[in-house]
Enzyme design. Structure first.
Site: not given
Length: 448
Positions: A10, A16, A81, A365, A390, A408
């Protein structure tokens, strides 16, 4: 079984990629290529793993230390290498008496099954085994020249190959296996008599043959050993991996109407009998049980969806979301670190963050769990069978008792008793004729 170790290379520059993220830390299926390489060798039975890192990418070495510890890091400095890179791991494996597998960290599709033929050839009597693949287009790959008995005589670089040798489609993958002692002895004898004055791992074939050893060839598919050296390569690997993973899920009984639009992560677990609609993204850590339905355009990460539950469309499940059996999480609902009980419903336009929702509770909601005060997170608990009206804001820490209702538009800041109704809103005031007077005043100003 003979002891096994792995050396993962690694230390490449990865220029690139043109990215501040080191090449091997780029992700395929949500997992770094380096982690995928470690996964593969560990699954192949390698109890010891050494990763050769370069000084140019300290993040790579740190990543290895976090996963495997200090002893798993070997530094190649300077880079001379591939043979020199493997030799950098010699000290880390001092005293190891077993077989060593050498692999690359940038082949994200490699699996333990692809590596198994190396060990099979070693068990059959080969002293050194080089992993090959048959290339559809050999192009610039090194050609593997074998005799009639399959022994590997040499690896010829494309630029040095004769016209006859260029017709060979068996190419070298960059991976190999051998007993530890001979491997490092052979590598130490590799010279750098080439244009770049580097020590190439392919030269080990000539060294081993000169020592009278048998050099064998094992085969993997071209896809398995495919590297990812640039961003296009990562995208190509992602495509292959996604296709393979989708196919495995469908073979196991998962229904996908448009599989090419479903994106999975490395640890996604989906049981047969689940249904996935189009355009779904699974981040890491998701488990979906049989009978669950994930509807279109949903994003899930770190979540569990139990059998019979319906999630989406356009839902977002964040880490810690646990959606119970037959529960419904509908469109534009976000759930984070909340356990949703069996049969509970939050069908639209809600944020549920930190807490719990009891079985068969209904979240109206526009409901918000107000879980963060700018410094700390607090929890909201909605009891079994409760009904949250809601557009309610539940300011944590707060509990809504079992069977309770909230009106609500309420901002709930105190606990609500079971079966109670909680109302928190200003009384409605109506000013007769106000709208007509307002319009008349505005029009009069415009006419001036």
């Amino acid at each position: 079984m003979t002891a096994r170790a792995a050396v993962i290379m690694a230390a490449g520059q990865g220029t690139r990629m043109k990215s501040p993220t080191p090449k091997v830390l780029h992700r395929v299926g949500g997992r770094t290529m380096l982690d995928r390489a470690i996964d593969a060798v560990q699954a192949a039975g390698c109890e010891r793993v050494v990763v050769v890192c370069g000084t140019h990418s300290p993040a790579v070495a740190e990543h290895v230390r976090r996963r495997l510890g200090d002893d798993a890091v070997a530094i190649q400095n300077p880079p001379l290498g591939t043979a020199h890179a493997v030799l950098a791991a010699r000290e880390a494996l001092a005293g190891f008496d077993g077989e060593v597998l050498v692999t690359n960290a940038d082949c994200p599709l490699l699996t333990a099954d692809d590596l198994a033929p190396i060990f099979e050839r070693l068990a059959a009597g080969d002293d050194l085994v080089m992993l090959a693949f048959e290339a559809a287009d050999p192009a610039l790959y090194g050609r593997m020249i074998q005799d009639a008995d399959g022994r590997l005589l040499r690896i010829v670089e494309a630029r040095d190959a004769s016209p006859e040798e260029k017709t060979v489609k068996v190419c070298y993958s960059g991976m190999l296996g051998a007993a530890a002692g001979p491997l490092f002895d052979w590598l130490a004898k590799v010279d750098n008599d080439n244009v770049k004055s580097e020590y190439y791992i392919t030269s080990i074939v000539g060294v081993a043959n000169a020592a009278g050893k048998r050099v064998g060839v094992a085969f993997a598919s071209e896809t398995a050993v495919m590297g990812a050296d640039d961003q296009a390569g990562v995208a190509r690997a992602e495509r292959f991996w996604q296709d393979r993973t989708r196919a495995a899920l469908m073979a196991g009984g998962v229904s996908m109407v448009a599989p090419e639009t479903v994106f999975l992560s490395w640890d996604t677990k989906i049981a047969g009998g689940a249904v996935l609609e189009p355009n779904i993204v699974f981040g890491p850590g998701v488990q979906v049980e049989s009978g669950a339905v994930i509807r279109a355009f949903s994003h899930l990460e770190g979540a569990v969806v139990r059998g019979g539950a319906i999630v989406g469309p356009y839902a977002r499940l964040r880490p810690g979301a646990d959606i119970g059996e037959d529960a419904h999480i509908g469109n534009f609902v976000e759930v984070k670190n909340v356990t949703v009980g069996k049969g509970a419903k939050a069908n639209h336009l809600a944020y549920l963050g930190d807490g719990s929702v009891g079985a068969k509770a209904n979240i109206g909601a526009g409901t918000i769990f107000c879980n963060y005060d700018g410094f700390d997170k607090a929890k909201t608990h909605v009891g079994e069978g409760a009904f949250v009206g809601s557009n309610s804001s539940l300011v944590a820490p707060v509990s809504i008792g079992a069977g309770a209702y909230t009106g609500s538009g309420s901002v709930i800041t105190q606990d609500v008793a079971p079966d109670a109704l909680a109302l928190e809103r200003a009384p409605q005031v109506e000013k007769e004729g106000w709208a007509a007077r307002f319009r008349a005043a505005k029009l009069a100003r415009k006419q001036k």
